[in-house]
Design a protein around this motif. Structure first.
Motif, PDB file in Angstrom:
ATOM      1  N   GLY A 163      19.149  33.025 -12.035  1.00  0.00           N
ATOM      2  CA  GLY A 163      20.046  33.611 -11.046  1.00  0.00           C
ATOM      3  C   GLY A 163      20.109  35.125 -11.146  1.00  0.00           C
ATOM      4  O   GLY A 163      19.338  35.752 -11.885  1.00  0.00           O
ATOM      5  N   GLN A 178      12.390  30.999 -13.227  1.00  0.00           N
ATOM      6  CA  GLN A 178      13.350  31.772 -12.428  1.00  0.00           C
ATOM      7  C   GLN A 178      14.780  31.477 -12.858  1.00  0.00           C
ATOM      8  O   GLN A 178      15.083  30.377 -13.327  1.00  0.00           O
ATOM      9  N   SER A 219      21.298  33.997 -16.980  1.00  0.00           N
ATOM     10  CA  SER A 219      20.151  33.991 -16.076  1.00  0.00           C
ATOM     11  C   SER A 219      18.832  34.108 -16.841  1.00  0.00           C
ATOM     12  O   SER A 219      17.837  33.473 -16.477  1.00  0.00           O
ATOM     13  N   SER A 262      17.864  37.832  -8.329  1.00  0.00           N
ATOM     14  CA  SER A 262      17.302  36.747  -9.126  1.00  0.00           C
ATOM     15  C   SER A 262      16.659  37.304 -10.391  1.00  0.00           C
ATOM     16  O   SER A 262      16.529  38.521 -10.558  1.00  0.00           O
TER      17      SER A 262
END
Length: 323
Positions: free
Chosen positions: A31, A29, A46, A12
């Motif tokens: 990925g 947050q 991300s 993450s």
């Protein structure tokens, strides 16, 4: 001036939006963002997701940050070479960020773990690596991925446990019903053979496999002997990473700290005690401690260092707003 500190991990991505004094305004947050696995586009996607989350929590718009100035600092797993870091930096600059600082994730882990001080950090998350700094010298140990290394990391722990499940299925070990049942529940399978397509599917779902290590941690706390043995072995492996880094940097005889950073250490004494013992044998003046701050805060330190800010003052600001 604002700071966006980003920790790009194999499972993450985490973002902290702060002022230059270290006061946290928002958290987000995203990925997985391992350069080797997800590539530049995956890392950027991300990062932007995590940034949007931090902005939403802060109530600010990205335009506000660009108007007042923002440094985007990130540590990226799998991006240990300068060419890779340049590629990521340019991709994020094309997204509108004027000041981008990119480092390997071990760098921000060390900065966060020891609040900017010299020393060694051992990161045990999805994988494992040790990284240390002594003055102008830096050194990395491990972090070679789940096929060539990552000893003591979450994937390594999970695979050690799953090997025992398969050995029990084969009859090479007495079948461990508790471990078998735990694997069935976690992976949603009816029999051990169903693990094969899950474990070997392409691309490898490292997050899924790594998550099973938390189950092993719970079993160890409940007194399961095989789970305890796996975690003790993990601790020894992580201790050896630290010792190799300390010796290479000339810190084995010095007084200092080794920071422990990552989800594996949530297993507590089963990992920490054998790790500390490995370190004590080779470097008796070094003390194993849990990290002062998480790696995302370490990325804030990276930005602060880039801006020439006073790191103890930034640490104080982070400490007041995070704890």
């Amino acid at each position: 001036m604002y700071i966006l500190g980003i920790d790009c991990g194999g499972s993450s991505t985490e973002a902290l939006l702060t002022t230059q004094e270290g006061r946290v305004l928002g958290y987000g947050q995203g990925g997985p963002a391992n350069y080797t696995v997800n590539g530049t586009s995956g890392v950027v996607q991300s990062v932007l997701t995590a940034v949007r989350g931090s902005l939403e929590q802060s109530g600010l718009q990205l335009e506000n940050l660009h108007q007042r100035g923002v440094v985007l600092a990130l540590g990226v797993s799998g991006a240990g070479r300068s060419a890779e870091q340049v590629q990521i930096r340019r991709a994020l600059e094309s997204e509108g960020f004027a000041q981008v600082v990119v480092a390997h994730d071990a760098v921000i882990a060390l900065l966060g773990a020891l609040s900017g001080a010299d020393g060694v950090v051992v990161i045990a998350g999805t994988g494992s690596v040790a990284y240390g700094v002594n003055g102008e010298r830096s050194h990395r140990v491990g972090g070679w991925g789940y096929l060539l290394g990552d000893e003591g990391g979450a994937v390594w722990i999970a695979l050690k446990a799953l090997q025992q499940v398969m050995w029990g299925y084969d009859g090479r070990l007495t079948e461990d019903e508790t471990l078998l049942q735990a694997a069935k529940v976690y992976f949603g399978i009816g029999e051990p053979m169903e693990l094969i397509p899950l474990i070997y599917k392409t691309p490898l779902d490292r997050g899924l496999i790594a998550g099973f290590s938390t189950v092993i941690g719970k079993l160890a706390q409940e007194g399961h002997a095989a789970a305890q043995e796996i975690l003790v072995d993990a601790g020894r492996q992580l201790g050896r990473l630290a010792v190799a880094a300390l010796q290479e940097l000339g810190l084995a005889e010095a007084k200092g700290r080794v920071g422990a950073c990552g989800g594996v250490f949530s297993a507590g004494q089963w990992v920490l005690e054998p790790m500390a013992e490995e370190i004590r044998r080779a470097a008796p003046e070094q003390t194993l401690t849990l990290a002062d701050f998480k790696p995302a805060a370490g990325a804030v330190f990276l930005a602060a260092r880039h801006l020439g800010l006073d790191l103890p003052s930034v640490a104080a600001g982070l400490g007041e707003s995070l704890y």
